[in-house]
Each structure stands twice: as C-alpha cells, then as structure tokens.
Design a protein around this motif. Sequence first.
Motif, PDB file in Angstrom:
ATOM      1  N   GLN A  65       0.801  -1.226   0.000  1.00 21.07           N
ATOM      2  CA  GLN A  65       0.000   0.000   0.000  1.00 21.07           C
ATOM      3  C   GLN A  65       0.832   1.273   0.000  1.00 21.07           C
ATOM      4  OE1 GLN A  65      -2.606   0.327   3.313  1.00 21.07           O
ATOM      5  NE2 GLN A  65      -3.889   1.868   2.392  1.00 21.07           N
ATOM      6  N   ILE A  66       2.119   1.143  -0.240  1.00 22.90           N
ATOM      7  CA  ILE A  66       2.973   2.319  -0.210  1.00 22.90           C
ATOM      8  C   ILE A  66       2.524   3.347  -1.242  1.00 22.90           C
ATOM      9  CG2 ILE A  66       5.297   3.078  -0.819  1.00 22.90           C
ATOM     10  CD1 ILE A  66       6.330   0.665   0.727  1.00 22.90           C
ATOM     11  N   GLY A  67       1.971   2.878  -2.338  1.00 19.79           N
ATOM     12  CA  GLY A  67       1.477   3.822  -3.340  1.00 19.79           C
ATOM     13  C   GLY A  67       2.518   4.112  -4.399  1.00 19.79           C
ATOM     14  N   ASP A  68       2.119   4.890  -5.380  1.00 23.69           N
ATOM     15  CA  ASP A  68       2.987   5.150  -6.524  1.00 23.69           C
ATOM     16  C   ASP A  68       3.841   6.410  -6.364  1.00 23.69           C
ATOM     17  OD1 ASP A  68       1.961   2.931  -7.813  1.00 23.69           O
ATOM     18  OD2 ASP A  68       0.303   4.072  -8.671  1.00 23.69           O
ATOM     19  N   LYS A  69       3.656   7.125  -5.285  1.00 22.45           N
ATOM     20  CA  LYS A  69       4.386   8.386  -5.121  1.00 22.45           C
ATOM     21  C   LYS A  69       5.395   8.263  -3.979  1.00 22.45           C
ATOM     22  CE  LYS A  69       1.928  10.223  -8.389  1.00 22.45           C
ATOM     23  NZ  LYS A  69       2.517  10.518  -9.699  1.00 22.45           N
ATOM     24  N   ASN A  70       5.924   9.406  -3.526  1.00 18.12           N
ATOM     25  CA  ASN A  70       6.964   9.409  -2.510  1.00 18.12           C
ATOM     26  C   ASN A  70       6.437   8.947  -1.144  1.00 18.12           C
ATOM     27  OD1 ASN A  70       5.635  12.056  -3.007  1.00 18.12           O
ATOM     28  ND2 ASN A  70       6.589  12.596  -1.056  1.00 18.12           N
ATOM     29  N   ARG A  71       7.244   8.132  -0.466  1.00 20.64           N
ATOM     30  CA  ARG A  71       6.881   7.604   0.850  1.00 20.64           C
ATOM     31  C   ARG A  71       8.116   7.563   1.743  1.00 20.64           C
ATOM     32  NH1 ARG A  71       1.168   6.874   1.528  1.00 20.64           N
ATOM     33  NH2 ARG A  71       0.448   7.059  -0.617  1.00 20.64           N
ATOM     34  N   LEU A  72       7.878   7.776   3.033  1.00 24.07           N
ATOM     35  CA  LEU A  72       8.934   7.701   4.037  1.00 24.07           C
ATOM     36  C   LEU A  72       8.543   6.649   5.066  1.00 24.07           C
ATOM     37  CD1 LEU A  72      11.471   8.789   5.571  1.00 24.07           C
ATOM     38  CD2 LEU A  72       9.950  10.462   6.645  1.00 24.07           C
ATOM     39  N   ILE A  73       9.471   5.727   5.348  1.00 25.62           N
ATOM     40  CA  ILE A  73       9.260   4.743   6.408  1.00 25.62           C
ATOM     41  C   ILE A  73      10.360   4.920   7.437  1.00 25.62           C
ATOM     42  CG2 ILE A  73       9.254   2.290   7.004  1.00 25.62           C
ATOM     43  CD1 ILE A  73       8.055   1.692   4.326  1.00 25.62           C
ATOM     44  N   ARG A  74       9.944   5.188   8.665  1.00 28.63           N
ATOM     45  CA  ARG A  74      10.893   5.258   9.773  1.00 28.63           C
ATOM     46  C   ARG A  74      10.679   4.043  10.653  1.00 28.63           C
ATOM     47  NH1 ARG A  74      10.741  10.284  13.222  1.00 28.63           N
ATOM     48  NH2 ARG A  74      12.552   9.212  14.055  1.00 28.63           N
ATOM     49  N   GLY A  75      11.757   3.328  10.923  1.00 29.09           N
ATOM     50  CA  GLY A  75      11.604   2.112  11.711  1.00 29.09           C
ATOM     51  C   GLY A  75      12.790   1.861  12.604  1.00 29.09           C
ATOM     52  N   VAL A  76      12.549   1.117  13.672  1.00 28.87           N
ATOM     53  CA  VAL A  76      13.621   0.752  14.587  1.00 28.87           C
ATOM     54  C   VAL A  76      14.479  -0.329  13.940  1.00 28.87           C
ATOM     55  CG1 VAL A  76      12.209   1.310  16.593  1.00 28.87           C
ATOM     56  CG2 VAL A  76      12.205  -1.028  15.710  1.00 28.87           C
ATOM     57  N   ALA A  77      15.644  -0.570  14.515  1.00 23.87           N
ATOM     58  CA  ALA A  77      16.501  -1.652  14.034  1.00 23.87           C
ATOM     59  C   ALA A  77      15.743  -2.967  14.117  1.00 23.87           C
ATOM     60  CB  ALA A  77      17.769  -1.723  14.880  1.00 23.87           C
ATOM     61  N   GLY A  78      15.858  -3.780  13.061  1.00 19.53           N
ATOM     62  CA  GLY A  78      15.221  -5.082  13.078  1.00 19.53           C
ATOM     63  C   GLY A  78      13.752  -5.084  12.745  1.00 19.53           C
ATOM     64  N   SER A  79      13.205  -3.962  12.262  1.00 22.30           N
ATOM     65  CA  SER A  79      11.762  -3.885  12.000  1.00 22.30           C
ATOM     66  C   SER A  79      11.387  -4.302  10.582  1.00 22.30           C
ATOM     67  CB  SER A  79      11.262  -2.461  12.263  1.00 22.30           C
ATOM     68  OG  SER A  79      11.940  -1.523  11.443  1.00 22.30           O
ATOM     69  N   GLY A  80      12.365  -4.657   9.770  1.00 27.81           N
ATOM     70  CA  GLY A  80      12.056  -5.153   8.429  1.00 27.81           C
ATOM     71  C   GLY A  80      12.030  -4.099   7.348  1.00 27.81           C
ATOM     72  N   LYS A  81      12.696  -2.948   7.576  1.00 28.34           N
ATOM     73  CA  LYS A  81      12.673  -1.872   6.588  1.00 28.34           C
ATOM     74  C   LYS A  81      13.262  -2.322   5.254  1.00 28.34           C
ATOM     75  CE  LYS A  81      15.176   0.856   9.160  1.00 28.34           C
ATOM     76  NZ  LYS A  81      15.400  -0.079  10.285  1.00 28.34           N
ATOM     77  N   THR A  82      14.410  -2.978   5.302  1.00 28.72           N
ATOM     78  CA  THR A  82      15.070  -3.410   4.077  1.00 28.72           C
ATOM     79  C   THR A  82      14.249  -4.470   3.362  1.00 28.72           C
ATOM     80  OG1 THR A  82      17.221  -2.928   5.070  1.00 28.72           O
ATOM     81  CG2 THR A  82      17.221  -4.333   3.122  1.00 28.72           C
ATOM     82  N   LEU A  83      13.586  -5.327   4.124  1.00 28.56           N
ATOM     83  CA  LEU A  83      12.759  -6.376   3.532  1.00 28.56           C
ATOM     84  C   LEU A  83      11.546  -5.781   2.828  1.00 28.56           C
ATOM     85  CD1 LEU A  83      13.009  -8.768   6.567  1.00 28.56           C
ATOM     86  CD2 LEU A  83      14.230  -8.965   4.409  1.00 28.56           C
ATOM     87  N   ILE A  84      10.958  -4.762   3.425  1.00 28.10           N
ATOM     88  CA  ILE A  84       9.841  -4.069   2.786  1.00 28.10           C
ATOM     89  C   ILE A  84      10.319  -3.412   1.491  1.00 28.10           C
ATOM     90  CG2 ILE A  84       8.287  -2.080   3.012  1.00 28.10           C
ATOM     91  CD1 ILE A  84       8.015  -2.813   5.972  1.00 28.10           C
ATOM     92  N   LEU A  85      11.509  -2.823   1.532  1.00 32.59           N
ATOM     93  CA  LEU A  85      12.069  -2.188   0.337  1.00 32.59           C
ATOM     94  C   LEU A  85      12.229  -3.212  -0.794  1.00 32.59           C
ATOM     95  CD1 LEU A  85      14.939   0.375   0.261  1.00 32.59           C
ATOM     96  CD2 LEU A  85      15.132  -1.672  -1.126  1.00 32.59           C
ATOM     97  N   ALA A  86      12.750  -4.397  -0.465  1.00 37.51           N
ATOM     98  CA  ALA A  86      12.942  -5.426  -1.493  1.00 37.51           C
ATOM     99  C   ALA A  86      11.601  -5.913  -2.040  1.00 37.51           C
ATOM    100  CB  ALA A  86      13.738  -6.601  -0.915  1.00 37.51           C
ATOM    101  N   SER A  87      10.622  -6.089  -1.148  1.00 36.44           N
ATOM    102  CA  SER A  87       9.288  -6.499  -1.603  1.00 36.44           C
ATOM    103  C   SER A  87       8.675  -5.436  -2.492  1.00 36.44           C
ATOM    104  CB  SER A  87       8.374  -6.755  -0.394  1.00 36.44           C
ATOM    105  OG  SER A  87       8.798  -7.866   0.344  1.00 36.44           O
ATOM    106  N   ARG A  88       8.891  -4.176  -2.118  1.00 34.86           N
ATOM    107  CA  ARG A  88       8.351  -3.070  -2.898  1.00 34.86           C
ATOM    108  C   ARG A  88       8.965  -3.041  -4.295  1.00 34.86           C
ATOM    109  NH1 ARG A  88       3.933  -0.821  -3.996  1.00 34.86           N
ATOM    110  NH2 ARG A  88       4.168   1.226  -4.930  1.00 34.86           N
ATOM    111  N   ALA A  89      10.266  -3.336  -4.396  1.00 41.41           N
ATOM    112  CA  ALA A  89      10.935  -3.359  -5.698  1.00 41.41           C
ATOM    113  C   ALA A  89      10.285  -4.400  -6.600  1.00 41.41           C
ATOM    114  CB  ALA A  89      12.416  -3.668  -5.517  1.00 41.41           C
ATOM    115  N   ARG A  90       9.983  -5.549  -6.050  1.00 44.94           N
ATOM    116  CA  ARG A  90       9.339  -6.604  -6.849  1.00 44.94           C
ATOM    117  C   ARG A  90       7.943  -6.166  -7.307  1.00 44.94           C
ATOM    118  NH1 ARG A  90       8.816 -12.956  -6.401  1.00 44.94           N
ATOM    119  NH2 ARG A  90       6.695 -13.237  -7.139  1.00 44.94           N
ATOM    120  N   ILE A  91       7.166  -5.582  -6.389  1.00 43.11           N
ATOM    121  CA  ILE A  91       5.810  -5.163  -6.713  1.00 43.11           C
ATOM    122  C   ILE A  91       5.826  -4.123  -7.840  1.00 43.11           C
ATOM    123  CG2 ILE A  91       3.807  -3.898  -5.831  1.00 43.11           C
ATOM    124  CD1 ILE A  91       4.366  -5.268  -3.106  1.00 43.11           C
TER     125      ILE A  91
END
Length: 634
Positions: free
Chosen positions: A244-270
Amino acid sequence: MSQTVPETIRTSATAGERILFHTLKHYLDDDYIVYYEPDINGYRPDFVIIGPYLGLLVLEVKDYTINSLHRLTKDEWIINSSSSGLLTEKSPLKQAREYMFKIQNTLKKDVSLVHHEGRYQAKLKFPCGYGAVFTRLTQEQCIRTDLYEVIDPVFLLTRDEIDPDKDQFSEEVLIEKLLNMFQIPFRLKEPLTLEEINRIRYHLFPEVRIGKGLEQPTPYRDQLLLSLHDLGTMDIHQEKLAKQIGDKNRLIRGVAGSGKTLILASRARIIKQKHPDWNILILCYNISLSRTIESLVRHKMSEPTDLFDAARTDRNVMEGISVRNFHEWLRNDLRIKEENLPTILDKLEKGETILPKYDAVMIDEGQDFEPEWLKLIGLLLNKDTYSMLLVEDRAQNIYRRKRSYLQDTGLDFRGRSKILQINYRNTTQIVNFAWEFFQTFSETSKIVAGSLEGQEIIPPQNTKRKGPEPLIIKAESWLAEVREVALKMKELHEQKNVPYEEMLVLYRVKRTHKIGVVDTIQQTFKEMDIPSTWITESFASKRAYKKDDGTAKISTIDSSKGMDFQAVFMLNVDNMPFALEKDEKREVALMYIGMTRAIEYLTISYSAESKFTRYFDEIRNKNSQLKQLRHVHK
C-alpha cells in the motif's frame, strides 16, 4: 476489528465494495485477515477472508440492480448493462467457486496443510468456502424475483445483511452466514495456528516472502521459526506497507530489526511487476549493505510466482534494477566526483546538463545521506512518477546528518509516512539490552514514540520471542579476550548447531597503538580452526561480500548496518568511545547498531576499562548478585 490488506480500500471501488470492506473490517475479530482484490497467481477474487476458526472464504461482489438482471441460470447470467447492452457473464457464485478451487489446488501441494491419513487424507486441514455478495439487492427483492431459485441463500449476502445502516442488519447473522458458506460445512475443533495461517499467506501472496522458502528448520532456528513473529514471512503490518505504499513518494521510519530493508525489497518486486519497463534505482550508504540488498532483491525477483513453479534463473532477472552504494553510483554510473556536486546540481536545475533519469528510487538507511546527495537524487527522479521510497532509523545515525526532506529532495513526505516500532529481528533480551544502553548514553529528551517530525528517535517494541541473555566477557588481556570469544563461537557451532556463516565479529578499529585488533582475531581463529572472512579488509572484499560461504565474518561496526546474524560478537569494547572520535553520540549509535545485528546470541567483550565498559561492569555485577541470591534460595 480485523486486519485488512490493503489497510484502506481504493477510491475507485464501488459504493457496495466500500460498505462490505468496512463491515468486514469492523465486525470481524482481530484474528481475521481480509484481503481486498488480492492478486493470486494472476487471478483476482474480490475478497478473500482467512480466520483461525473459519478457514478460508472467497467472496465475489456484484452491484447488480433488479433492472440489470435479464436472464439467469446457475452457470450463466445475461446482464442488461446501461452502457453496453446485454452481456453474458459467468454466474458470480460459479466464479467464486472456481477461485476457491484454484486456491485449494495451490494449498494442497503443501504437506503441512493437508491430512495424511483417514477419510480426509490428502484434503486440506481446514474448510474452504465461497459466496456471492449483491450490494444493491435486498433479501425481499431476491425472494420476489425468485433469485434464490438460482443461488442458494446460504451462499448469498444482500445489502441489508452487510450494511450496518440498515435496520435488518445483524452482526450475529452476518458471522453465521460467513461460517456457513461451505459446501461441506464443519467447524474446526482446533483453530488454525499462526504458522498455518502464515503458510497459507506464503503460498497465496508471494510478495510477503522475505527469506528462504518454507523448509524443514535446522535445530538452531527452531525457536526463531516457531516464534510469534516468523522471520520467514512478513507480518501483516509489513505486508500492508509493501502493498500500500502507493505510486508516489513515501517515508518509512523504523527501529533496528523492524524489516525496513525487507519491505524495500518487496516493494521493488511489486513495482517491477506493475511496471516492467521502469528504471529502478536502489541506494544505500555502505558497500557491504548494498551487496546484501542486491542479494535480497535478486532472490525476490527470482522467486517463482507459485512456490511449486520453477524459479527464474536467467541473468535478466535484475534487468532495469540497479543496486548501488551512493559513492559507487556517483562514480561509476554518473561519472561524477563528489567535490563537483554543487556545480552539477546548479547545472541540473538550470537544464544545462543531462543525467540518467529513474522512474523509481529507493533509499535504505536514509539517515546517512547528505542533503546534497538527496537533492541530486530528487532531480534525477522522473517527475511523472515521483516514486521514491526512503527508509531510515535515526537511532542508527552515525554521520549526524541534518536534513529537511522537502528542501533536500523537493518531495513533501508529510502525510505520506509510516512508523515501524516493533523489532522482529532480535529477541526480547537483546532488544531490552541494546535499548537500555542507548537510553543511558543518548539524549532521551529526543526519544518520542510515534512522531515523524524533527530528529526524534523511535523506541523499539518487543515481540514475545525469547532467547538467552546477552553475554558479557571481561578478560585479563586482549589475547585472552579473543580466545574466550573463539571458544564461545566453537561452543555455539558444536552444541547449538549455529553455522559459522551465521556468526559476525565486530570491531571498532583494526589496530591501536598497543594491539593489532584484526591480526589477533584472524590468527586466533586460524589456530582454533574457525573459518573466517575479513569483509572490511578493502573495497574489493566489501564488494565481494557473500554471507552464505561457510565462514564467520569480521567487520567494522560501521559496515554491519542492515545485516543480521544468528550470533554477534562485539570485541575490544574498551576501545569505545574511541579516543579520536569527538562525537560520543556516534559511538553510542555504533554500539546500538552492533548489538541489534544479533538475532539470538549477543556477546560483548573487553579487557580494559572505558566509559562503556564501566556500564557493562555494573550489569555483570548485578547479574552475579542475582545468581547468588537464587543459589541461596535453592
């Protein structure tokens, strides 16, 4: 309130779909998951509901009116469309039934989801149902027009049964009808487990996969895989974000270990699936992290749409996707020297030079980026797409960058931001240990939960996953310290079956005026038959970094950002805060980063005294006193 994916329904949805969406969201229990228009292997049912006591239910939604129904049979419907005239369509109930069968056939391939003996052998452990929803027809209209002669009322929901604003609406009736939309109705004696629900989601929604495939776990990962939050599958919140990040600019702030990089990789595939021709750029600060991200994205892009299809192995799997650390991108892709950036930025703004454009940009560890870097990236982002995803954790800000994203990138992230507060990587013991250290030595006045403004730091929340307490080793000498750490590594490998490639050894500097830190580590490991790779020895070794090569990794703390290992050993901590580092906050952030690389085992070691080791001495003394008290009580 159920979990819905996506969290909100698209604005173009019909009024009836919106009513049903909000009713399912607000009237189903917390442990239900409601998917709206999921893409399951290329077909898109309107709604899929998964519930621990329900099983799986497919709903097909239609906004027919009485006047639009021309001629109906159980298999084929002729609809009078105001715009296109008479149209022949498949019966909505038949459509829902076919979707259900396709889902069943996919899930039956997983041996963990089927019965292995008895009358239900080879059948799913849980029921799968289907139904139709007519959002503009009432029960009275269905009776008056004999519609129930074509569709069994058991499998049909009408407007007055789904709309809370109608007098006839009843929450109890709605739940009862959903529970009965099964050809062979049976109640689950035992609810679906979280692992079973995650396996269902894993097969039906490939983009939620964030690690290796579902496989028989090796002993040292048993606790990890069977924990409340399985690292092999994204949690519901992360899945919502990726979708649901959408097609425009988005900012995700997360603590260490919260899966930020994993979300980024999933988003790249989508994004790549939706826009195969897009040019996608993924950037981070350090070289080792860029190799980790590239490996993760490559895995995501190679992953089969269905778990049982063949994985993609062609070289073009990363076509149109560039993963770089910033300086590598600047030097090799743009052919720009950093000292020339101000001039280049000025020319770009005046339209006097041309550089490659990107349709989507993703930045990991955005807190490490200089304002000028972000400005350059913003200028090279396709203005027609404005698709930028920026993820950060200001507790890991070791370069003390100050920024205004609006000023730096030209993009306004206000109202387009998400916060991830739950740490899934580390055990509760490691999260608490690291965060208590950070709070002790950091500016706690700037630690604010739930805020996206200013330079606030997000406090982590724990999962219920438990593990051993972090180990603190105080040795008599530097050589004794390294030998104790090496013995601990061999113990974990031989007794806990932790592979050496799941061990990370961190150091602050490679040598001091007294000792050769890395030389001693490497020599001791060689003597004790511990295979190791010094990944931060040079630029070449950083670029060649590969985790699964059978060796323990030796790295600076700086270069460990974004990594995670089953066991982490932070050596020579008495050399922190580093004497030549003027900014002590950076040293605090480095310690926090190092600690939070550990999934299950964390070891802190030292053989001399510093401001940090005095803190760890107090913890050791407290732990020793607690052990003595327990011994006395026994």
